[in-house]
Design a protein around this motif. Structure first.
Motif, PDB file in Angstrom:
ATOM      1  N   HIS A 175       9.133 -25.085  17.962  1.00  0.00           N
ATOM      2  CA  HIS A 175       9.187 -23.617  18.067  1.00  0.00           C
ATOM      3  C   HIS A 175      10.611 -23.145  18.316  1.00  0.00           C
ATOM      4  O   HIS A 175      11.085 -22.193  17.715  1.00  0.00           O
ATOM      5  N   PHE A 176      11.274 -23.865  19.232  1.00  0.00           N
ATOM      6  CA  PHE A 176      12.640 -23.458  19.553  1.00  0.00           C
ATOM      7  C   PHE A 176      13.543 -23.573  18.324  1.00  0.00           C
ATOM      8  O   PHE A 176      14.239 -22.623  17.952  1.00  0.00           O
ATOM      9  N   PHE A 177      13.534 -24.744  17.696  1.00  0.00           N
ATOM     10  CA  PHE A 177      14.469 -24.952  16.588  1.00  0.00           C
ATOM     11  C   PHE A 177      14.166 -24.046  15.396  1.00  0.00           C
ATOM     12  O   PHE A 177      15.076 -23.631  14.679  1.00  0.00           O
ATOM     13  N   SER A 178      12.888 -23.715  15.173  1.00  0.00           N
ATOM     14  CA  SER A 178      12.553 -22.779  14.090  1.00  0.00           C
ATOM     15  C   SER A 178      13.249 -21.444  14.337  1.00  0.00           C
ATOM     16  O   SER A 178      13.878 -20.869  13.448  1.00  0.00           O
ATOM     17  N   GLU A 179      13.135 -20.977  15.581  1.00  0.00           N
ATOM     18  CA  GLU A 179      13.730 -19.695  15.965  1.00  0.00           C
ATOM     19  C   GLU A 179      15.254 -19.797  15.941  1.00  0.00           C
ATOM     20  O   GLU A 179      15.957 -18.886  15.460  1.00  0.00           O
ATOM     21  N   TYR A 180      15.757 -20.912  16.438  1.00  0.00           N
ATOM     22  CA  TYR A 180      17.203 -21.156  16.550  1.00  0.00           C
ATOM     23  C   TYR A 180      17.876 -21.119  15.168  1.00  0.00           C
ATOM     24  O   TYR A 180      18.859 -20.403  14.949  1.00  0.00           O
ATOM     25  N   TYR A 181      17.302 -21.873  14.210  1.00  0.00           N
ATOM     26  CA  TYR A 181      17.928 -21.916  12.880  1.00  0.00           C
ATOM     27  C   TYR A 181      17.736 -20.605  12.125  1.00  0.00           C
ATOM     28  O   TYR A 181      18.571 -20.215  11.301  1.00  0.00           O
ATOM     29  N   LYS A 182      16.643 -19.919  12.437  1.00  0.00           N
ATOM     30  CA  LYS A 182      16.436 -18.608  11.822  1.00  0.00           C
ATOM     31  C   LYS A 182      17.538 -17.654  12.326  1.00  0.00           C
ATOM     32  O   LYS A 182      18.131 -16.908  11.557  1.00  0.00           O
ATOM     33  N   ASN A 183      17.822 -17.741  13.629  1.00  0.00           N
ATOM     34  CA  ASN A 183      18.864 -16.904  14.229  1.00  0.00           C
ATOM     35  C   ASN A 183      20.241 -17.228  13.661  1.00  0.00           C
ATOM     36  O   ASN A 183      21.049 -16.339  13.416  1.00  0.00           O
ATOM     37  N   ILE A 184      20.496 -18.522  13.478  1.00  0.00           N
ATOM     38  CA  ILE A 184      21.806 -18.913  12.925  1.00  0.00           C
ATOM     39  C   ILE A 184      21.961 -18.338  11.519  1.00  0.00           C
ATOM     40  O   ILE A 184      23.005 -17.795  11.149  1.00  0.00           O
ATOM     41  N   LYS A 185      20.851 -18.454  10.760  1.00  0.00           N
ATOM     42  CA  LYS A 185      20.887 -17.970   9.380  1.00  0.00           C
ATOM     43  C   LYS A 185      21.184 -16.468   9.327  1.00  0.00           C
ATOM     44  O   LYS A 185      21.961 -16.002   8.504  1.00  0.00           O
ATOM     45  N   ALA A 239      22.638 -14.757  11.741  1.00  0.00           N
ATOM     46  CA  ALA A 239      23.727 -14.362  12.645  1.00  0.00           C
ATOM     47  C   ALA A 239      24.940 -13.853  11.870  1.00  0.00           C
ATOM     48  O   ALA A 239      25.180 -14.238  10.723  1.00  0.00           O
ATOM     49  N   GLU A 240      25.675 -12.992  12.596  1.00  0.00           N
ATOM     50  CA  GLU A 240      26.913 -12.520  12.001  1.00  0.00           C
ATOM     51  C   GLU A 240      27.998 -13.541  12.272  1.00  0.00           C
ATOM     52  O   GLU A 240      27.836 -14.414  13.133  1.00  0.00           O
ATOM     53  N   GLY A 241      29.098 -13.426  11.608  1.00  0.00           N
ATOM     54  CA  GLY A 241      30.163 -14.430  11.665  1.00  0.00           C
ATOM     55  C   GLY A 241      30.692 -14.741  13.047  1.00  0.00           C
ATOM     56  O   GLY A 241      30.946 -15.891  13.386  1.00  0.00           O
ATOM     57  N   ASP A 242      30.816 -13.698  13.911  1.00  0.00           N
ATOM     58  CA  ASP A 242      31.445 -13.940  15.215  1.00  0.00           C
ATOM     59  C   ASP A 242      30.428 -14.237  16.326  1.00  0.00           C
ATOM     60  O   ASP A 242      30.761 -14.222  17.505  1.00  0.00           O
ATOM     61  N   ALA A 243      29.164 -14.460  15.967  1.00  0.00           N
ATOM     62  CA  ALA A 243      28.136 -14.696  16.986  1.00  0.00           C
ATOM     63  C   ALA A 243      28.433 -15.970  17.796  1.00  0.00           C
ATOM     64  O   ALA A 243      28.856 -16.977  17.244  1.00  0.00           O
ATOM     65  N   LEU A 244      28.203 -15.846  19.124  1.00  0.00           N
ATOM     66  CA  LEU A 244      28.438 -17.009  19.990  1.00  0.00           C
ATOM     67  C   LEU A 244      27.242 -17.957  19.911  1.00  0.00           C
ATOM     68  O   LEU A 244      26.088 -17.513  19.859  1.00  0.00           O
ATOM     69  N   HIS A 245      27.540 -19.241  19.989  1.00  0.00           N
ATOM     70  CA  HIS A 245      26.467 -20.252  19.950  1.00  0.00           C
ATOM     71  C   HIS A 245      25.502 -20.042  21.105  1.00  0.00           C
ATOM     72  O   HIS A 245      24.282 -20.059  20.945  1.00  0.00           O
ATOM     73  N   SER A 246      26.075 -19.789  22.287  1.00  0.00           N
ATOM     74  CA  SER A 246      25.220 -19.629  23.474  1.00  0.00           C
ATOM     75  C   SER A 246      24.293 -18.414  23.304  1.00  0.00           C
ATOM     76  O   SER A 246      23.123 -18.458  23.696  1.00  0.00           O
ATOM     77  N   ASP A 247      24.780 -17.347  22.698  1.00  0.00           N
ATOM     78  CA  ASP A 247      23.939 -16.160  22.504  1.00  0.00           C
ATOM     79  C   ASP A 247      22.761 -16.469  21.582  1.00  0.00           C
ATOM     80  O   ASP A 247      21.638 -16.006  21.803  1.00  0.00           O
ATOM     81  N   ILE A 248      23.055 -17.269  20.583  1.00  0.00           N
ATOM     82  CA  ILE A 248      21.983 -17.636  19.638  1.00  0.00           C
ATOM     83  C   ILE A 248      20.917 -18.473  20.333  1.00  0.00           C
ATOM     84  O   ILE A 248      19.707 -18.266  20.141  1.00  0.00           O
ATOM     85  N   ILE A 249      21.386 -19.387  21.151  1.00  0.00           N
ATOM     86  CA  ILE A 249      20.423 -20.236  21.890  1.00  0.00           C
ATOM     87  C   ILE A 249      19.595 -19.355  22.821  1.00  0.00           C
ATOM     88  O   ILE A 249      18.364 -19.452  22.870  1.00  0.00           O
TER      89      ILE A 249
END
Lengths: 269, 776
Positions: B295-305, B307-317
């Motif tokens: 569940h986490f990784f599905s949401e995580y990779y969806k968010n990365i996809k 995400a805007e260019g300057d998005a922080l990794h921690s914010d995505i997590i």
């Protein structure tokens, strides 16, 4: 004899007399000790009261009181046991004739009063248990002695048992057939150095598992014969125990011959 | 989710990431401490393991075992199908040889071996009585004929020591220490294997309670060693297929390892033993622990996809963790409740512990997902998953979308079809049989299984019911009146269809009396004088051991056992037999003696009887609790009931399959329902959570459109969740323990059904009934 010679002779004699057992222990081999055990006098005849306590694994005790007679007729040993109690086996009698010849089977008869007949029963094997006790026929027959032909003996040390010095002797069967017949792969005897009787004996079964312990707890000199008054056997594997106590041992009074005849067992003693 | 709650969660996850090294260190320390406990874990494969310690039948049977010194032996059978059966020189020499070779095996009690080579015949002869060994060195035809005749005329031996048709004879081997049964069993098997090559017409079978205990111990070890890696590999493949990135394949495995290690470590710390079914628990843990990560990784990779260019990794997590927190927490609670409901509703310790530690594992996996997962992910580099492309999503979701779109075109027809199918299911469910047989824990191809069946086919049976007769006084058993009652009791037992033979002290007394009377056939009776009976025992003691009869009569002759042999320990047999025996006892045995039933068959009877009740209890409890929790969380009882529909259907389908295929409701299968309820509700919760949470944003959309959005958003996670848990459980299909195999099949089936009915039926229900809670 000079004074000096007499002095040393006296010292020597004193030492021998004062410490006879120490000297014997140095000199005697295991086999010689066993030979002395086996030549212990057991009297030509004996009558006594024999009480048998059979105690099971859980401590339940059953007591049987008997009157036992034993007499040598030549080299044939005849033994008869009359049951006195409990009431349901009262007057039951068991007669056995042990022949010295190895190839000749012993003969046994049993009188069952409720059946009102004497029955001959097939000879028991030497390794069979004797009348529901933890003793085997061989042990009963040998009366705390041990066959010299069937075992090789080695003296493994000395030990004090119940404050009495003993020789510790290990008996190993000479071959597998002895193990098969008697059921023991090793016997450890602690022989009282004074009365030449095994005070404490341990047995290992045919596979080498510890089996049982026999302890002679009370002995008494009766008419110059060391007589057992209390003997315990505890089987380590089954948890069953037997305590035999003997009273009123009499080696002197003649025993009626008919007691040792099968056809008169019905008449009691 | 409210703004406030969301803010709190974001703060929490940002703290976790900030202190990630502390989190990692703490988890590591706890794991090392608990891993050290694992050495304390002990196996318990004994038949009594499934019985509650305070079960009266077990307490009584244990007391009887102690009084009569009854043991669980290894049984070796020598069979010969030739015309003479075992009564030929070759077979009897083999029996003698085996009997003496067995004595040399460590832990075998040399005086506890019962075979033709150790037993004697009691025979009456003209001038007295002979006690003769069946086998000695004489293997002449004449002697062998005598052995055959003697056995056939010795009721206590015929069918018990040698089969009635003469085709098989037993060597019963008692062990000195039951705890070393496994080692002894393998040594016995080595001996048999060394002899087997020399056998011509003879066959050797090894069975018995001692053998089963010894074998099962090694069997479950082997099973676990095979199953756990298969589960691991399957999960790995799914993770690769789902994400195809290093963090998404390694981190879930770390969570799995931590969950299994911590759960088993806590089990060991509390001295909970490892049972046959604990193998199934590990597979459960693996499947469940990985589901949260998916569940986490599905949401995580969806968010990365997205995400805007300057998005922080921690914010995505943090965003991904915050989004999955609600549904993952909710499903973890319901799954844990499913497991935990096994605890109060069962009396069997292994099932109770399965419930507790299954529930604990779910919560450990949840804690690790909420702490360790963000910590570890934050250490990796933010890289998108190659599989998160729009086109690929279409491939993954093609099938589920096709299914709900099809049913939603005709929602009323769908409801009707599901209704009809449910009625058919209910009909077949009534055919479900409750039963359990310990030997059925082995595959029919196993040697031990085949041996057990072969022995029970030829002999009078290796299973038995013991009837314990207790009198008030010493020698009470020897009374004529009681002995004749025992004789009548045996006549009743022997007339029972499922009892092959009964043996009692009366048989031995009759045999001794006959021998005393020169073998006269008419003397095979109980003497009417109790003194004579006592004297017969004295007669026997001339050659018997003081403990010869201890298994059948106590030394005070105050209590005795009547043993009824059976070829099967099946509950289907005992459920009618045991009450019938009890009725006979109540109506026919003397009132001054106490008669009780005892033995393994009785314990199993009570055990299986309790499965029925406890199964219903645990299903009702699990069902009520999860629905209640769902209702509370969605603040609507009606919503809870909607969620109950796919769950109920999934359980119904399982009962139907059990009913049609004759799968017993037994120890292993009885657990399936509670666990399946806890797991299968997850799909409906995810769906409802989405529908209610996004109510505002999705206002005015049709159910079908909402489903499309739902599937695009979380359907992927749901789909892989199903695959992971479903396939994780289906690994149990490869278990060599049939009850675990069935458990795996049933849970997988329940999950599949729950998934399908959640996407096919639930939307139709919402479409047709348009419940209010959906539009609040």
């Amino acid at each position: 004899m000079t004074i000096k010679q007499i002095f040393f002779l006296s010292i020597g004699l004193f030492l021998i007399l004062a410490t006879p057992h120490a000297v014997m222990s140095v000199e005697l081999t295991a086999l010689e000790i066993i030979q002395q055990v086996n030549s212990r006098d057991e009297g030509e005849r004996l009558s006594r009261d024999m009480n048998i306590e059979l105690i099971d694994r859980r401590g339940n005790k059953r007591v049987q009181k008997t009157k036992a007679f034993r007499q040598y007729f030549g080299s044939t040993k005849k033994t008869v046991i009359f049951y006195l109690s409990p009431s349901n086996i009262k007057d039951t009698a068991f007669l056995t004739w042990d022949f010295p010849e190895a190839e000749k089977d012993d003969e046994q008869w049993l009188y069952l009063p409720a059946f009102r007949k004497v029955r001959r029963v097939s000879a028991s094997d030497s390794g069979d248990y004797f009348l529901g006790t933890d003793f085997t026929y061989e042990e009963i027959k040998k009366e705390s002695k041990i066959s010299e032909e069937n075992y090789t003996f080695s003296l493994v040390g000395e030990e004090t048992v119940n404050e009495r010095p003993t020789w510790v002797i290990e008996a190993t069967p000479v071959d597998d057939s002895v193990v098969d017949i008697y059921g023991f792969s090793k016997i450890l005897l602690k022989v009282d150095q004074e009365i030449l009787m095994p005070r404490h004996t341990e047995y290992w079964d045919e596979s080498g598992n510890f089996l049982k312990t026999v302890e002679i707890l009370k002995v008494k000199d009766i008419d110059g014969i060391w007589s057992i008054e209390e003997i315990h056997v505890s089987n380590d594997k089954t948890g069953h125990k037997t305590i035999m106590t003997f009273e009123n041992a009499d080696y002197q009074t003649p025993i009626k011959k008919r007691l040792f005849e099968s056809n008169t067992l019905t008449r009691g003693f | 989710m409210s703004e406030k709650k969301m803010g709190l969660l974001q703060n929490y996850f940002s703290s976790v990431i900030k202190f990630r090294w502390y989190v990692i260190a703490l988890v590591l320390i706890v794991n090392v401490i608990l891993a050290l406990q694992l050495t304390k874990l002990t196996k318990n494969v004994h038949a009594d393991a499934f019985v509650s310690e305070d079960e009266p039948a077990l307490i009584y049977t244990d007391r009887v075992k102690e009084v009569f010194n009854l043991k669980d032996p290894i049984v070796i059978a020598v069979g010969n199908e030739g015309s003479k059966g075992v009564y030929n020189k070759e077979t009897l020499v083999l029996v003698s040889r085996l009997s003496s070779e067995l004595k040399k095996i460590e832990n075998v009690d040399p005086s506890g071996i019962i075979s033709l080579a150790t037993e004697s015949n009691i025979e009456g002869v003209s001038d007295g009585m002979e006690v003769t060994d069946f086998l000695s060195s004489d293997f002449s035809d004449e002697h062998i004929s005598w052995v055959k005749r003697s056995i056939e005329n010795y009721p206590a031996m015929d069918g018990v020591l040698v089969s009635r048709d003469g085709s098989m004879t037993l060597i019963v081997v008692e062990l000195l220490d039951q705890k070393n049964a496994k080692e002894t069993y393998y040594k016995v098997m080595d001996l048999v294997a060394s002899i087997e090559s020399e056998l011509e017409d003879n066959r050797i079978f090894v069975s018995g309670e001692g053998a089963t205990t010894g074998f099962l111990s090694a069997y479950i070890e082997k099973d676990a060693k095979r199953l756990n890696p298969i589960t691991g590999v399957i999960i790995l493949i799914i993770l690769i297929l789902a994400f195809y990135t290093v963090p998404a394949t390694t981190i879930p495995l770390v969570i799995v390892a931590g969950t299994v290690n911590m759960s088993l470590g806590i089990m060991a710390f509390f001295n909970v033993e490892y049972y046959v079914i604990t193998n199934g628990l590990i597979v459960c843990m693996i499947g469940i622990a990985v589901a949260d990560s998916i569940h986490f990784f599905s949401e995580y990779y969806k968010n990365i996809k997205n995400a805007e260019g300057d998005a922080l990794h921690s914010d995505i997590i943090i965003r991904a963790m915050t989004r999955i927190f609600n549904p993952v927490t909710l499903t973890s609670i319901t799954t844990a409740v499913g497991f935990l409901s096994l605890y109060p509703s069962n009396t069997m310790p292994p099932l109770k512990y399965f419930g507790i530690y299954g529930g604990l594992a779910v919560m450990i996996a949840w804690v690790l997902t909420m702490t360790l997962t963000p910590s570890l992910v934050s250490l990796s580099k933010m890289k998108p998953s190659l599989l998160y492309k729009d086109g690929l999503s279409y491939v993954y979701l093609f099938l589920p979308k096709l299914l709900y779109r099809t049913t939603l075109t005709k929602p009323r027809l769908t409801l009707f079809i599901f209704g009809i199918l449910s009625c058919i299911g209910i009909f077949f469910s009534t055919n479900v049989i409750t039963n359990e047989e310990r030997i059925e824990n082995l595959q029919p191809t196993e040697k031990l299984y085949r041996s057990d069946k072969a022995i029970n086919r030829a002999m009078d049976g290796t299973y038995y019911i013991d009837l314990i007769i207790e009198t008030n006084e010493v020698d009470g058993v020897l009374e004529y009146e009681l002995l004749t009652s025992i004789e009548k009791l045996q006549l009743f037992l022997d007339s029972e269809q499922n009892i092959t033979k009964s043996v009692s002290i009366a048989d031995y007394i009759k045999k001794m009396n006959q021998a005393l009377n020169e073998g006269e056939a008419g003397a095979y009776v109980i003497p009417d004088d109790s003194n004579l009976v006592a004297q017969l025992f004295l007669l026997y003691s001339l050659s018997g051991s003081p403990t010869d009869f201890e298994n059948i009569i106590d030394s005070n002759k105050q209590s005795t056992i009547v043993r009824a042999y059976m070829k099967s320990s099946s509950y289907l047999t005992s459920r009618e037999l045991i009450p019938r025996i009890q009725t006979y006892i109540d109506g026919n045995m003397p009132s001054d003696v106490e008669v009780n039933i005892s033995g393994r068959v009785l314990i199993d009877y009570h055990l299986v009887k309790s499965i029925n009740g406890s199964h219903v209890k645990s299903v009702v409890l699990a069902f009520t609790l999860v629905i209640l929790i769902a209702s509370l969380l969605f603040r609507s009882l009606l919503c809870g009931l909607y969620i109950a529909v796919p769950v109920g259907l999934s359980i119904l389908v399982v009962y139907t399959v059990m009913g049609i295929n004759g799968i017993w409701l037994g120890i292993g299968t009885a657990m399936f329902a509670s666990i399946a309820i806890g797991l299968s509700i997850d799909f409906a919760i995810h769906l409802m959570d989405f529908f209610i949470d996004r109510n505002e944003t999705n206002k005015g959309l049709s159910i079908r459109e909402k489903m499309d959005i739902f599937f695009d958003a979380t359907g992927r996670a749901l789909w892989f969740n199903l695959l992971t848990i479903g396939l994780g459980f289906s690994v149990l299909i490869f278990s060599t323990v049939p009850s675990l195999h069935n458990f795996g099949v049933l849970v997988s089936l329940a999950l599949g059904t729950a998934f399908l009915s959640t996407i096919m039926l639930l939307p139709c229900l919402l479409e047709v009934f348009k419940p209010k809670f959906l539009f609040r």
